[in-house]
Design a protein around this motif. Structure first.
Motif, PDB file in Angstrom:
ATOM      1  N   PRO B  71       0.641  -1.204   0.173  1.00 54.88           N
ATOM      2  CA  PRO B  71       0.067   0.129   0.190  1.00 54.88           C
ATOM      3  C   PRO B  71       1.376   1.401   0.403  1.00 54.88           C
ATOM      4  O   PRO B  71      -0.030   2.177  -0.909  1.00 54.88           O
ATOM      5  N   TYR B  72       1.571   1.335   0.874  1.00 53.56           N
ATOM      6  CA  TYR B  72       3.005   2.277   0.597  1.00 53.56           C
ATOM      7  C   TYR B  72       3.316   3.053  -0.665  1.00 53.56           C
ATOM      8  O   TYR B  72       3.294   3.652  -0.850  1.00 53.56           O
ATOM      9  N   PHE B  73       3.050   2.042  -1.726  1.00 50.15           N
ATOM     10  CA  PHE B  73       3.575   2.487  -3.051  1.00 50.15           C
ATOM     11  C   PHE B  73       2.575   3.017  -4.139  1.00 50.15           C
ATOM     12  O   PHE B  73       2.550   3.389  -5.042  1.00 50.15           O
ATOM     13  N   GLN B  74       1.509   2.957  -3.998  1.00 56.77           N
ATOM     14  CA  GLN B  74       0.441   3.094  -4.114  1.00 56.77           C
ATOM     15  C   GLN B  74       0.004   4.648  -4.482  1.00 56.77           C
ATOM     16  O   GLN B  74      -0.108   4.776  -2.798  1.00 56.77           O
ATOM     17  N   GLY B  75      -1.249   5.177  -4.843  1.00 54.22           N
ATOM     18  CA  GLY B  75      -1.424   6.512  -4.629  1.00 54.22           C
ATOM     19  C   GLY B  75      -0.264   7.412  -4.305  1.00 54.22           C
ATOM     20  O   GLY B  75       0.227   6.660  -4.762  1.00 54.22           O
ATOM     21  N   GLN B  76      -1.024   8.607  -4.467  1.00 51.06           N
ATOM     22  CA  GLN B  76       0.056   9.799  -4.078  1.00 51.06           C
ATOM     23  C   GLN B  76       1.288   9.426  -3.033  1.00 51.06           C
ATOM     24  O   GLN B  76       0.957   9.335  -2.370  1.00 51.06           O
ATOM     25  N   ALA B  77       2.721   9.960  -3.709  1.00 49.99           N
ATOM     26  CA  ALA B  77       3.760   9.857  -2.788  1.00 49.99           C
ATOM     27  C   ALA B  77       3.364  11.454  -1.984  1.00 49.99           C
ATOM     28  O   ALA B  77       2.970  12.304  -2.636  1.00 49.99           O
ATOM     29  N   LEU B 148      17.879  -9.376   7.316  1.00 50.12           N
ATOM     30  CA  LEU B 148      16.288  -9.061   6.208  1.00 50.12           C
ATOM     31  C   LEU B 148      15.259  -8.321   7.115  1.00 50.12           C
ATOM     32  O   LEU B 148      15.229  -7.721   5.742  1.00 50.12           O
ATOM     33  N   ALA B 149      15.457  -8.161   8.299  1.00 53.38           N
ATOM     34  CA  ALA B 149      14.798  -7.385   8.728  1.00 53.38           C
ATOM     35  C   ALA B 149      14.871  -5.864   8.005  1.00 53.38           C
ATOM     36  O   ALA B 149      13.970  -5.021   7.248  1.00 53.38           O
ATOM     37  N   VAL B 150      16.731  -5.244   8.268  1.00 56.92           N
ATOM     38  CA  VAL B 150      16.700  -4.362   7.357  1.00 56.92           C
ATOM     39  C   VAL B 150      16.635  -3.818   6.270  1.00 56.92           C
ATOM     40  O   VAL B 150      15.327  -3.150   5.760  1.00 56.92           O
ATOM     41  N   LEU B 151      16.133  -5.237   5.500  1.00 58.83           N
ATOM     42  CA  LEU B 151      16.057  -5.158   3.719  1.00 58.83           C
ATOM     43  C   LEU B 151      14.472  -5.310   3.483  1.00 58.83           C
ATOM     44  O   LEU B 151      13.494  -3.989   3.047  1.00 58.83           O
ATOM     45  N   LEU B 152      13.309  -6.303   4.211  1.00 54.31           N
ATOM     46  CA  LEU B 152      12.124  -6.073   4.146  1.00 54.31           C
ATOM     47  C   LEU B 152      11.924  -4.839   4.975  1.00 54.31           C
ATOM     48  O   LEU B 152      11.549  -4.348   4.102  1.00 54.31           O
ATOM     49  N   MET B 153      11.997  -4.020   6.057  1.00 53.83           N
ATOM     50  CA  MET B 153      11.373  -3.038   6.002  1.00 53.83           C
ATOM     51  C   MET B 153      12.259  -1.945   5.318  1.00 53.83           C
ATOM     52  O   MET B 153      11.654  -0.938   5.463  1.00 53.83           O
ATOM     53  N   GLY B 154      13.117  -2.517   4.873  1.00 47.47           N
ATOM     54  CA  GLY B 154      14.100  -1.303   4.127  1.00 47.47           C
ATOM     55  C   GLY B 154      12.959  -0.733   2.797  1.00 47.47           C
ATOM     56  O   GLY B 154      11.981   0.342   2.671  1.00 47.47           O
ATOM     57  N   ILE B 155      12.560  -1.505   2.545  1.00 48.68           N
ATOM     58  CA  ILE B 155      11.168  -1.892   1.186  1.00 48.68           C
ATOM     59  C   ILE B 155      10.536  -0.814   1.542  1.00 48.68           C
ATOM     60  O   ILE B 155       9.891   0.236   0.715  1.00 48.68           O
ATOM     61  N   ARG B 156       9.916  -1.378   2.904  1.00 49.15           N
ATOM     62  CA  ARG B 156       8.037  -0.543   3.100  1.00 49.15           C
ATOM     63  C   ARG B 156       9.058   1.066   3.209  1.00 49.15           C
ATOM     64  O   ARG B 156       8.248   2.171   3.031  1.00 49.15           O
ATOM     65  N   PHE B 157       9.951   1.234   3.555  1.00 50.38           N
ATOM     66  CA  PHE B 157      10.558   2.945   4.176  1.00 50.38           C
ATOM     67  C   PHE B 157      10.766   2.972   3.576  1.00 50.38           C
ATOM     68  O   PHE B 157      10.008   4.633   2.957  1.00 50.38           O
ATOM     69  N   ILE B 158      11.085   2.847   2.067  1.00 44.67           N
ATOM     70  CA  ILE B 158      11.207   3.221   0.279  1.00 44.67           C
ATOM     71  C   ILE B 158      10.070   3.519   0.018  1.00 44.67           C
ATOM     72  O   ILE B 158       9.902   4.758  -0.608  1.00 44.67           O
ATOM     73  N   GLY B 159       9.130   2.618   0.224  1.00 45.40           N
ATOM     74  CA  GLY B 159       7.788   3.180  -0.323  1.00 45.40           C
ATOM     75  C   GLY B 159       6.903   4.182  -0.163  1.00 45.40           C
ATOM     76  O   GLY B 159       6.315   5.248  -0.833  1.00 45.40           O
ATOM     77  N   LYS B 160       7.401   4.504   2.028  1.00 46.47           N
ATOM     78  CA  LYS B 160       6.471   4.959   2.202  1.00 46.47           C
ATOM     79  C   LYS B 160       7.175   6.560   2.348  1.00 46.47           C
ATOM     80  O   LYS B 160       6.665   7.930   2.271  1.00 46.47           O
ATOM     81  N   TYR B 161       8.214   6.902   1.971  1.00 47.55           N
ATOM     82  CA  TYR B 161       9.024   8.606   1.875  1.00 47.55           C
ATOM     83  C   TYR B 161      10.321   8.060   0.318  1.00 47.55           C
ATOM     84  O   TYR B 161      10.388   8.922   0.095  1.00 47.55           O
ATOM     85  N   ARG B 162       9.169   7.447  -0.369  1.00 46.80           N
ATOM     86  CA  ARG B 162       9.966   7.498  -2.286  1.00 46.80           C
ATOM     87  C   ARG B 162       9.220   8.781  -2.897  1.00 46.80           C
ATOM     88  O   ARG B 162       9.669   8.876  -3.834  1.00 46.80           O
ATOM     89  N   HIS B 163       8.849  10.080  -2.213  1.00 44.10           N
ATOM     90  CA  HIS B 163       8.926  11.356  -2.875  1.00 44.10           C
ATOM     91  C   HIS B 163      10.388  11.889  -2.769  1.00 44.10           C
ATOM     92  O   HIS B 163      10.225  13.381  -2.892  1.00 44.10           O
ATOM     93  N   SER B 164      10.466  11.627  -1.758  1.00 42.83           N
ATOM     94  CA  SER B 164      11.576  12.036  -1.362  1.00 42.83           C
ATOM     95  C   SER B 164      13.550  11.356  -1.435  1.00 42.83           C
ATOM     96  O   SER B 164      14.401  10.637  -1.140  1.00 42.83           O
ATOM     97  N   ARG B 165      14.007  11.914  -2.485  1.00 45.59           N
ATOM     98  CA  ARG B 165      15.156  11.036  -2.912  1.00 45.59           C
ATOM     99  C   ARG B 165      16.065  11.190  -1.753  1.00 45.59           C
ATOM    100  O   ARG B 165      16.869  10.422  -2.350  1.00 45.59           O
ATOM    101  N   TYR B 166      16.165  12.063  -0.828  1.00 51.00           N
ATOM    102  CA  TYR B 166      17.005  11.340  -0.058  1.00 51.00           C
ATOM    103  C   TYR B 166      16.758  10.766   0.778  1.00 51.00           C
ATOM    104  O   TYR B 166      18.214  10.050   0.932  1.00 51.00           O
ATOM    105  N   HIS B 167      16.057  10.657   0.976  1.00 53.52           N
ATOM    106  CA  HIS B 167      15.445   9.345   2.301  1.00 53.52           C
ATOM    107  C   HIS B 167      15.870   7.532   1.669  1.00 53.52           C
ATOM    108  O   HIS B 167      16.189   6.676   2.127  1.00 53.52           O
ATOM    109  N   VAL B 168      15.642   7.895   0.293  1.00 52.88           N
ATOM    110  CA  VAL B 168      16.084   6.761  -1.000  1.00 52.88           C
ATOM    111  C   VAL B 168      17.468   6.440  -0.717  1.00 52.88           C
ATOM    112  O   VAL B 168      17.279   5.131  -0.321  1.00 52.88           O
ATOM    113  N   ILE B 169      18.027   7.074  -1.137  1.00 50.47           N
ATOM    114  CA  ILE B 169      19.041   6.996  -1.275  1.00 50.47           C
ATOM    115  C   ILE B 169      20.122   6.736  -0.194  1.00 50.47           C
ATOM    116  O   ILE B 169      20.903   5.897   0.185  1.00 50.47           O
TER     117      ILE B 169
END
Lengths: 287, 452
Positions: B71-77, B148-169
Motif C-alpha cells: 500500500p505504501y507504493f500505491q496512491g499519491q507519493a 533480512l529485517a533491514v532489507l524488508l522494512m527498508g522496502i516499506r520505508f522506501i515506499g513510504k518516503y518515495r517522494h524524497s530522494r534523500y530518504h531513498v538514497i
C-alpha cells in the motif's frame, strides 16, 4: 478537513464557490494546479457550486444537502469552511471602539487604556502600507503577539512587519508566497510563471515592468529560503538578480531535483534574456 | 427510527479504519505461516529439513512483509502517518507489548540460551556453508535475520518516503552497509580463514577492535589483519572527526551503522514513541557520556596493563572489560536496544548508551558544519517535528524561533524535515560561522530583536 476525512477512508464531496480552487487569492495557473491535485486524491470536487440547503432526518442529524446546481447529495457530515470574521459581539456596549473588528492603533492599543487587541479580531485603524486592516493568518497573529509582548514588557513597540509571507499545503503540494502576489498582477507589473510538466511544481515571480524590481514570489512544490526572499524584497532586487541567484534561493532537501535550469529556460522563452543561474558553490574536502 | 446503514464507515475520528486491504490480509496470512514454520523448526523439524524450512520461513516472512508494504507504493507519493496514534502496534497496544516481549525474549535466548533455537539455527546451515564453509551458529542466524529485517522494512520505508530522494538514497545506503559490510563480508572472510571483521564498526562502538587482545590477534593473523587494525584506528581517529566535521553525525548514524539501519527501517513505525521530556534529555547526556568515559578508561587500563603486565591492573581492567561487555555490549545494545522498539522507540541504545554516538555528538556539537536550518518565520508550531523525532529532540522549539538546530544527539535521519507541513526544516552543511544563530530574529519583524 477533507484531507482528515479521507485519511479515515470517508468519502468527501467538496463544494467550491469559485470556478477554480482559491482563485481569488491564487493566480489562475496555481489555482488550476491545485484543483487538479485535489481531484487526483479522489475528492469529488464541485466547482462553481455552493451549499443551498441542509436536510435533516427525524433524529436531527444531517442526511443530505442541496447544492446551488440543484443536486441533492446524501451525507452524514457537513463541514463549512468559508473564511473567518472577527467575533466581537461580546464587545458590544463595552465602550471599546469596533468596526468590522476591534479597532487598534499600531501599538495594538484600543481606545480604552490597558486593553489591547491582536490577531484575527484586530482591525488596524491605519493599516501598514500594502497590508490589510484585518490580518487573519497564523504568521501575522504570531507577529502581533510578539510585538505586543515587547510593549507589555515595558518597551512600547509599534507593529512593523517586513515583506508579507504566507504558506499552506494542499494534500501533497506545498505552497509558499513572499511579497505581494495577487490573483491578477497590477497594471505596472509583469510576471513570469514556470510549471513542471508533472503539474506539481511551479514558480512565479512578479516584478515592476519598468524597473524589473521584484514584488513577490509564489511557489508550489518547491521551497524558497525565507531569509533570502525577505532580504531581496526589502533591498529591492531585480528580476535578473533573482534569476542569476536562483540556486541560493532554493530550500529543497539535499538530492532534490533542481529546477533552476528549466526555470532559466522558461525565462529565456518569455523575455529573450539568457541568464545563467550560478551553480551553488561546491565545498571541497578541506573547507 | 432511522438507522444509519451498517456499511457506512464510522465518523468517529479516533477510531482506526478496521478494514484491511487485500495486500495487508495476504501479508498477515504469510507472516502467520512464517511464524508457524518458525515454531515447527524450533521444535526439531528444522534439524531434519533445514533447506525446506529455510525457504518456508524466509520466504513467507519476505512475501508477507512486502505484501504488507505494498500500500505504501500505491496512491499519491507524499508523507502520510495516518492512524499511527490509534493503531494497536504503533501506540503501545497489546500487539506492541507482545512484540516487545517476543523481541526481548529472542535476544535473551540468543545470548545466553542459544540451544533453545537449535532447530532454527540448523535451517541456516546450507547458507552458512555457502558463505563461511562452516555450519551455522546463533550469530549467523542473528546476522541473517537482522539483515533480512533491514532489507524488508527498508522496502516499506522506501515506499513510504518515495517522494524524497534523500530518504531513498539514504535507505539504500543503510541496506548496502548492513548486507555487505555487516553480513556478507565478515562471513566470506570467515570462509577465507581470515579474521571475521566488520569494516563498518570501530572503536568505541565495536570496542574490542582497539583492545590489546584483539589487536595482537589481528596483527598475528597476517597482512589483512594488520590492515584491519590500521583501518579501525583510521576510522576512529581520522575518518570520524573529518566526516563528522563535514556532514555531522548523520554520515554514520543514519547512513552506515547497522544499529541505525535497523532503527530507521524496522524502527520507523515507532519513532514517535521516543521520550520527549527534559528529564530524558538530562538522563541521556549523563548516561551516554559516562559510558564513553567508562569504555575509554577500560581501553586505557587494558593497554597499560598489557604494557606493564601487572596483576592488580590486570584483574581490574579485565573486570571492567567483562562488565562492559555484559551490561553495555549485550544487555543494553542488544536486549534493550532492539527489544524495546515497540515501547520506547527505535533509538534507545543510540540515545542513552552508544559511546560512538557520544563521540560523534561532541564533534557535531562543537566542531562541525552540519545544522538543520529552520526557514525563517515559516513555522506554524504544529509540533510534527518534535513528535516524530526519534531522539526526543524538541525540534519545534528551535523552528518556531527561527533558530538552527545543532544538537549532539541529532542523528540526521531527516524525518523531522519530511513530516513538517511547511518545509521549514532543511538538513544542510554550511559555513561554520553563524551556525548557531542563537539570537534568532524571526523573519518578518524588522524592528524586533530577541534579548536572551
Amino acid at each position: 478537513m477533507a484531507e482528515m476525512l479521507l485519511s479515515r477512508n470517508i468519502h468527501v464531496t467538496f463544494l467550491v464557490r469559485e470556478g477554480s480552487y482559491w482563485n481569488n487569492v491564487l493566480p489562475a495557473e496555481e489555482a488550476a494546479m491545485i484543483t487538479e491535485h485535489i481531484k487526483e486524491h479522489h475528492v469529488d470536487l464541485r466547482l462553481s457550486t455552493e451549499l443551498k440547503e441542509i436536510k435533516g432526518d427525524s433524529n436531527g442529524n444531517v442526511c443530505s444537502v442541496i447544492t446551488t446546481s440543484g443536486e441533492e447529495i446524501t451525507c452524514q457530515f457537513v463541514g463549512i469552511a468559508v473564511g473567518v470574521s472577527p467575533n466581537i459581539s461580546f464587545l458590544k456596549n463595552t465602550g471599546i471602539e469596533t468596526d468590522r473588528g476591534a479597532c487598534v492603533n499600531e501599538f495594538f492599543e484600543t481606545n480604552v487604556p490597558d486593553i489591547y487587541a491582536i490577531g484575527d479580531c484586530a482591525q488596524q485603524k491605519n493599516p501598514v502600507p500594502g497590508r490589510k486592516a484585518i490580518e487573519q493568518i497564523w504568521y501575522t497573529g504570531k507577529m502581533h503577539g510578539e510585538t505586543l509582548a515587547l510593549t507589555l514588557r515595558g518597551e512600547r513597540t509599534a507593529y512593523n512587519p517586513g515583506p508579507f509571507y504566507n504558506s499552506a499545503k494542499f494534500f501533497d503540494i506545498e505552497y509558499q508566497t513572499y511579497g505581494t502576489v495577487n490573483a491578477e498582477h497590477g497594471a505596472d507589473e509583469d510576471n513570469f510563471f514556470w510549471q513542471h510538466e508533472n503539474g506539481k511544481v511551479g514558480f512565479r515571480a512578479v516584478y515592476k515592468k519598468e524597473s524589473g524590481i521584484i514584488v513577490g514570489f509564489n511557489t508550489l512544490g518547491m521551497r524558497l529560503r525565507h531569509a533570502l526572499c525577505n532580504a531581496w524584497l526589502q533591498d529591492g532586487r531585480s528580476m535578473d538578480h533573482v534569476m542569476e541567484n536562483l540556486a541560493a534561493l532554493n530550500f529543497d532537501p539535499e538530492f532534490s531535483k533542481k529546477y533552476e535550469g528549466d526555470i532559466a529556460a522558461g525565462y529565456l522563452n518569455k523575455t529573450g534574456k539568457i541568464i545563467l543561474p550560478k551553480k551553488k558553490r561546491r565545498y571541497s574536502l578541506f573547507t | 427510527m432511522t438507522q444509519i446503514a451498517v456499511t457506512e464507515p464510522s465518523l468517529s475520528i479516533t477510531e482506526e479504519s478496521k478494514e484491511q486491504t487485500l495486500p495487508q490480509k495476504v501479508g498477515g496470512v504469510c507472516v502467520a505461516i512464517g511464524i508457524l514454520a518458525l515454531i515447527s523448526a524450533m521444535s526439531g523439524a528444522g534439524k531434519t529439513y533445514p533447506a525446506l524450512f529455510f525457504f518456508l520461513i524466509i520466504g513467507f516472512f519476505s512475501i508477507g512483509a512486502v505484501s504488507y508494504a505494498l500500500p505504501y507504493f500505491q496512491g499519491q507519493a507524499g508523507i502520510r502517518n495516518n492512524g499511527i496514534m490509534f493503531k494497536n502496534m504503533t501506540s503501545k497496544g497489546t500487539i506492541a507489548w507482545i512484540t516487545a516481549i517476543a523481541l526481548t525474549g529472542f535476544y535473551i535466548i540468543i545470548y545466553w540460551y542459544a540451544w533453545v533455537f537449535d532447530g532454527v539455527i540448523r535451517i541456516f546451515d546450507p547458507l552458512s556453508r555457502l558463505l563461511t564453509n562452516k555450519p551455522a551458529d546463533q550469530w549467523f542466524m542473528y546476522g541473517a535475520f537482522y539483515t533480512l529485517a533491514v532489507l524488508l522494512m527498508g522496502i516499506r520505508f522506501i515506499g513510504k518516503y518515495r517522494h524524497s530522494r534523500y530518504h531513498v538514497i539514504r535507505t539504500v545506503s543503510v541496506m548496502f552497509f548492513q548486507t555487505g559490510f555487516a553480513f556478507l563480508i565478515p562471513m566470506i572472510l570467515k570462509k577465507l580463514n581470515e579474521p571475521e571483521y566488520y569494516f563498518s564498526y570501530f572503536w568505541p562502538l565495536k570496542y574490542n577492535y582497539l583492545f590489546p587482545s584483539d589487536v595482537s590477534s589481528l596483527v598475528s593473523s597476517g597482512k589483512l589483519g594488520v590492515f584491519m587494525v590500521f583501518w579501525g584506528a583510521m576510522m576512529t581517529f581520522i575518518a570520524t572527526p573529518l566526516l563528522t566535521y563535514k556532514y555531522g553525525k548523520r554520515w554514520y548514524c543514519s547512513w552506515v551503522c547497522g544499529c541505525g539501519g535497523l532503527a530507521e527501517t524496522a524502527g520507523d513505525p515507532y519513532r514517535h514513541l521516543s521520550d520527549k521530556s527534559l528529564k530524558a534529555w538530562k538522563i541521556e547526556r549523563w548516561m551516554v557520556h559516562s559510558i564513553l568515559v567508562f569504555i575509554t578508561v577500560t581501553t586505557l587500563l587494558l593497554w597499560i596493563n598489557s604494557y606493564y603486565k601487572g596483576g592488580v591492573l590486570g584483574s581490574l581492567s579485565g573486570f571492567f572489560a567483562q562488565w562492559y561487555g555484559f551490561f553495555i555490549g549485550a544487555v543494553f545494545s542488544g536486549v534493550i536496544g532492539v527489544g524495546f522498539y515497540p515501547i520506547m522507540g527505535s533509538r534507545v541504545w543510540c540515545r542513552f548508551g552508544c559511546p560512538m554516538a557520544a563521540v560523534l555528538g561532541l564533534f557535531q556539537r562543537f566542531k562541525s558544519k552540519f545544522r538543520i536550518t529552520t526557514n525563517g518565520g515559516q513555522c506554524i508550531s504544529c509540533g510534527n517535528c518534535s513528535t516524530y523525532c526519534e531522539m526526543g529532540i524538541d525540534v519545534r522549539w528551535y523552528a518556531q524561533r527561527g533558530q538552527n538546530i545543532v544538537r549532539s544527539s541529532c542523528v540526521g535521519c531527516g524525518i523531522c524535515a519530511s513530516v513538517c507541513p511547511r518545509g521549514v526544516l532543511k538538513l544542510e552543511n554550511g559555513k561554520e560561522e553563524g551556525r548557531f544563530n542563537d539570537k534568532p530574529i524571526t523573519i518578518g519583524k524588522s524592528n524586533i530583536t530577541v534579548h536572551l
